[in-house]
Design a protein around this motif. Structure first.
Motif, short mmCIF file in Angstrom:
data_model
loop_
_atom_site.label_atom_id
_atom_site.label_comp_id
_atom_site.label_asym_id
_atom_site.label_seq_id
_atom_site.Cartn_x
_atom_site.Cartn_y
_atom_site.Cartn_z
N ALA A 52 0.83 -1.21 0.00
CA ALA A 52 0.00 0.00 0.00
C ALA A 52 0.87 1.26 0.00
CB ALA A 52 -0.95 -0.01 1.20
N VAL A 53 1.99 1.22 0.71
CA VAL A 53 2.93 2.35 0.68
C VAL A 53 3.42 2.54 -0.75
CG1 VAL A 53 5.20 3.17 1.45
CG2 VAL A 53 3.64 2.12 3.10
N ASP A 54 3.78 1.46 -1.41
CA ASP A 54 4.24 1.55 -2.81
C ASP A 54 3.14 2.13 -3.70
OD1 ASP A 54 6.71 0.52 -2.13
OD2 ASP A 54 6.24 -1.51 -2.80
N ASP A 55 1.88 1.72 -3.48
CA ASP A 55 0.77 2.24 -4.28
C ASP A 55 0.61 3.75 -4.09
OD1 ASP A 55 0.18 -0.28 -5.24
OD2 ASP A 55 -1.53 -0.59 -3.88
N VAL A 56 0.70 4.21 -2.85
CA VAL A 56 0.58 5.64 -2.58
C VAL A 56 1.69 6.40 -3.29
CG1 VAL A 56 0.85 7.39 -0.76
CG2 VAL A 56 -0.72 5.46 -0.43
N PHE A 57 2.90 5.89 -3.21
CA PHE A 57 4.04 6.60 -3.77
C PHE A 57 4.20 6.41 -5.27
CE2 PHE A 57 4.79 7.41 0.57
CZ PHE A 57 5.50 8.60 0.59
N ALA A 58 3.40 5.52 -5.87
CA ALA A 58 3.40 5.38 -7.33
C ALA A 58 2.67 6.56 -7.99
CB ALA A 58 2.74 4.06 -7.73
N ASP A 59 1.81 7.23 -7.22
CA ASP A 59 1.11 8.41 -7.70
C ASP A 59 1.92 9.63 -7.24
OD1 ASP A 59 -0.50 10.70 -7.94
OD2 ASP A 59 -2.34 9.64 -7.35
N GLY A 60 2.69 10.21 -8.14
CA GLY A 60 3.62 11.28 -7.79
C GLY A 60 2.97 12.47 -7.10
N ASP A 61 1.77 12.86 -7.55
CA ASP A 61 1.10 14.00 -6.93
C ASP A 61 0.70 13.69 -5.50
OD1 ASP A 61 1.41 15.43 -9.28
OD2 ASP A 61 -0.60 14.95 -10.01
N LEU A 62 0.22 12.49 -5.27
CA LEU A 62 -0.11 12.06 -3.91
C LEU A 62 1.17 11.89 -3.09
CD1 LEU A 62 -2.11 11.01 -1.78
CD2 LEU A 62 -2.00 8.77 -2.92
N ALA A 63 2.18 11.29 -3.69
CA ALA A 63 3.44 11.01 -2.99
C ALA A 63 4.09 12.26 -2.43
CB ALA A 63 4.40 10.29 -3.94
N VAL A 64 4.14 13.33 -3.21
CA VAL A 64 4.81 14.54 -2.74
C VAL A 64 4.08 15.15 -1.54
CG1 VAL A 64 3.69 16.20 -4.32
CG2 VAL A 64 6.00 16.64 -3.47
N ASN A 65 2.77 15.06 -1.53
CA ASN A 65 2.01 15.59 -0.40
C ASN A 65 2.17 14.73 0.85
OD1 ASN A 65 0.45 18.06 -1.32
ND2 ASN A 65 0.12 16.63 -2.99
N VAL A 66 2.10 13.42 0.68
CA VAL A 66 2.31 12.52 1.82
C VAL A 66 3.72 12.70 2.37
CG1 VAL A 66 2.50 10.08 2.50
CG2 VAL A 66 0.54 10.86 1.12
N ALA A 67 4.70 12.75 1.48
CA ALA A 67 6.10 12.90 1.91
C ALA A 67 6.30 14.20 2.69
CB ALA A 67 7.03 12.85 0.71
N ALA A 68 5.72 15.29 2.21
CA ALA A 68 5.88 16.58 2.89
C ALA A 68 5.23 16.57 4.27
CB ALA A 68 5.31 17.70 2.03
N LEU A 69 4.03 16.01 4.37
CA LEU A 69 3.37 15.94 5.67
C LEU A 69 4.15 15.06 6.65
CD1 LEU A 69 -0.32 15.67 4.44
CD2 LEU A 69 0.62 17.51 5.87
N VAL A 70 4.66 13.94 6.17
CA VAL A 70 5.46 13.05 7.02
C VAL A 70 6.74 13.77 7.47
CG1 VAL A 70 6.86 10.93 7.03
CG2 VAL A 70 4.51 10.89 6.15
N ALA A 71 7.40 14.45 6.54
CA ALA A 71 8.64 15.16 6.88
C ALA A 71 8.39 16.22 7.95
CB ALA A 71 9.25 15.79 5.63
N ILE A 72 7.30 16.95 7.82
CA ILE A 72 6.97 17.98 8.82
C ILE A 72 6.72 17.34 10.17
CG2 ILE A 72 5.28 19.72 9.51
CD1 ILE A 72 4.90 20.29 6.46
N LEU A 73 5.89 16.30 10.20
CA LEU A 73 5.59 15.64 11.48
C LEU A 73 6.83 15.03 12.12
CD1 LEU A 73 2.13 14.07 10.68
CD2 LEU A 73 2.64 15.56 12.62
N ARG A 74 7.68 14.43 11.32
CA ARG A 74 8.90 13.82 11.87
C ARG A 74 9.80 14.86 12.51
NH1 ARG A 74 11.93 10.56 7.48
NH2 ARG A 74 13.40 10.44 9.19
#
Length: 160
Positions: A52-74
């Motif tokens: 499921a992580v791979d599926d989310v990150f296969a969609d580049g537009d979704l991936a960049v938003n998830v990555a940014a939110l995760v980076a901020i929270l971390r």
């Protein structure tokens, strides 16, 4: 913060590597909610989570938003933690909804984040946002993954 394709890939790897912490949260939430709603909910495996992580990150537009939110929270930490309570809730809720997908799963992911967040407590040496990040990952991915009977049936409200 500067988000690049490399940073997105690094965040994906971090999320996938958290399977040992996130998958048990998913399964605890599913057990609790299944009991509350009097239904059986299938457990999630590490393999399903990583796919499921791979599926989310296969969609580049979704991936960049998830990555940014995760980076901020971390990276998020507020001295004394409590004053930062609202910002990590906002970010966690948004991350869970973004991962969960379209309605109604988005709203369920957001609501489930708050349930999971109450039960997830990070290590003392981690930034305050990490446990919110893990709760959000669990809430979002548990909505995305199969196992809820109502998502596996034809809706009685479909109009042809």
């Amino acid at each position: 913060m500067h988000v690049t394709p490399t940073r997105v890939s690094e965040e994906r790897d971090w999320i996938a590597a958290r399977a040992d912490r996130v998958v048990p949260i998913i399964n605890d939430v599913r057990d609790d909610l299944g009991e509350i709603f009097e239904t059986d909910v299938d457990a999630v495996t590490t393999t399903q989570y990583r796919a499921a992580v791979d599926d989310v990150f296969a969609d580049g537009d979704l991936a960049v938003n998830v990555a940014a939110l995760v980076a901020i929270l971390r990276d998020l930490d507020v001295e004394g933690d409590y004053p930062g309570f609202i910002v990590d809730e906002l970010l966690g809720r948004e991350l869970a909804g973004t991962i969960a997908g379209e309605q109604p799963l988005r709203t369920l992911g957001e609501a489930t984040f708050h349930y999971a967040d109450v039960h997830v407590h990070g290590d003392a040496d981690e930034n305050a946002g990490v446990d919110d990040c893990e709760a959000a990952l669990a809430a979002g991915f548990q909505e995305r993954l199969p196992g809820w009977k109502w998502t596996e049936r034809e809706s009685p409200f479909s109009v042809e």
